[in-house]
Write an enzyme that holds these catalytic residues in place. Structure first.
Site, PDB file in Angstrom:
ATOM      1  N   GLU A 139       0.688  -1.422  -0.163  1.00  0.00           N
ATOM      2  CA  GLU A 139       0.006   0.188  -0.017  1.00  0.00           C
ATOM      3  C   GLU A 139       0.893   1.096  -0.123  1.00  0.00           C
ATOM      4  OE1 GLU A 139      -3.121   0.171  -0.482  1.00  0.00           O
ATOM      5  OE2 GLU A 139      -4.061  -1.679  -0.212  1.00  0.00           O
ATOM      6  N   ASP A 152      -3.003   7.149  -2.810  1.00  0.00           N
ATOM      7  CA  ASP A 152      -4.430   7.243  -4.364  1.00  0.00           C
ATOM      8  C   ASP A 152      -4.659   9.190  -4.453  1.00  0.00           C
ATOM      9  OD1 ASP A 152      -6.171   6.443  -5.384  1.00  0.00           O
ATOM     10  OD2 ASP A 152      -6.954   6.193  -3.524  1.00  0.00           O
TER      11      ASP A 152
END
Length: 251
Positions: A139, A152
């Site tokens: 991640e 993100d």
């Protein structure tokens, strides 16, 4: 001698069977099947149960010994590793498990900054710390690619990239509180997969839960194709391969 010592320690305490738990799912009735460490920890627990104020030289995490396989053993989960779509941006000319391991290796030094927190949270949630580390590597590269804790395009927060569109963000980006939230989200996904696919093994359900952490439980339709629809269509396979690497490196 160990058997007599253990029996003496648990006199007047909860049942001997409860204190002889030497695995996550079965209660062992034969002290010989337990390691010396298991028996030592169980004896410590018995002493604390009888004397709750005694200061014993063991960590609270030892009370969770054996719980880390509640959701299956990560080392027994099959994986094809990273896809080319994941490996190529990392500058690798190869894909698969070797690519996942190389990426995880690159993140190893930075991951060490959070190892104590990862281990504590993993023990408290009965999730293998190696699995948490695998997710963190995938991640956020152990936080190295985040900007002020965000990734993100500003939608996901922290080491485990909790999405603000679906969850209320808690804690600082690298805090124990954040790791606990991310791990609990993972646990929730595993439980959903357990209900959806009750005949799958624990290891299959664990892998399905990891996939769902990225794309949701609804995206998991079959075991072999569970990653279709995840980022780069390899999320669970990549995370599992990275987690195995971290498991072999002290997590």
């Amino acid at each position: 001698m160990l058997q007599r010592a253990l029996a003496k320690a648990v006199t007047g305490s909860p049942s001997l069977q409860q204190l002889r738990a030497c695995s996550s799912s079965e209660l062992s009735l034969e002290p010989a099947s337990c390691s010396l460490l298991d028996i030592t920890q169980m004896t410590d627990r018995a002493v604390v149960m009888m004397n709750p104020h005694v200061d014993m030289p063991f960590s609270p995490s030892s009370l969770n010994t054996g719980c880390l396989e509640r959701y299956g053993n990560i080392l027994n989960v099959d994986t094809t590793g990273a896809s080319e779509a994941t490996a190529k941006p990392e500058g690798l000319s190869y894909a698969g498990v070797p690519a996942s391991e190389k990426i995880a290796e690159r993140d190893l030094k930075n991951m060490e900054k959070y190892q104590a927190k990862i281990t504590k949270v993993g023990n408290s949630k009965c999730v293998d710390p190696a699995v948490i580390a695998g997710i963190i590597s995938r991640e956020s590269h152990a936080g190295t690619v985040l900007k002020d804790g965000w990734g993100d395009h500003g939608n996901a927060f922290g080491l485990m990239q909790v999405d603000k569109r679906y969850h209320k963000i808690v804690g600082s980006w690298d805090s124990e509180e954040h790791l606990a939230q991310g791990t609990e989200i993972l646990c929730g996904m595993i439980r959903e997969i357990q209900k959806k696919f009750p005949t799958w093994t624990k290891e299959q359900q664990l892998k399905g839960g990891i996939s769902a952490y990225n794309a949701g439980a609804k995206n998991v339709q079959t075991y072999d194709r569970m990653d279709i629809g995840t980022t780069h269509n390899d999320y669970a396979n990549d995370v599992v391969a990275r987690a195995k690497f971290y498991k072999r490196n002290g997590y």
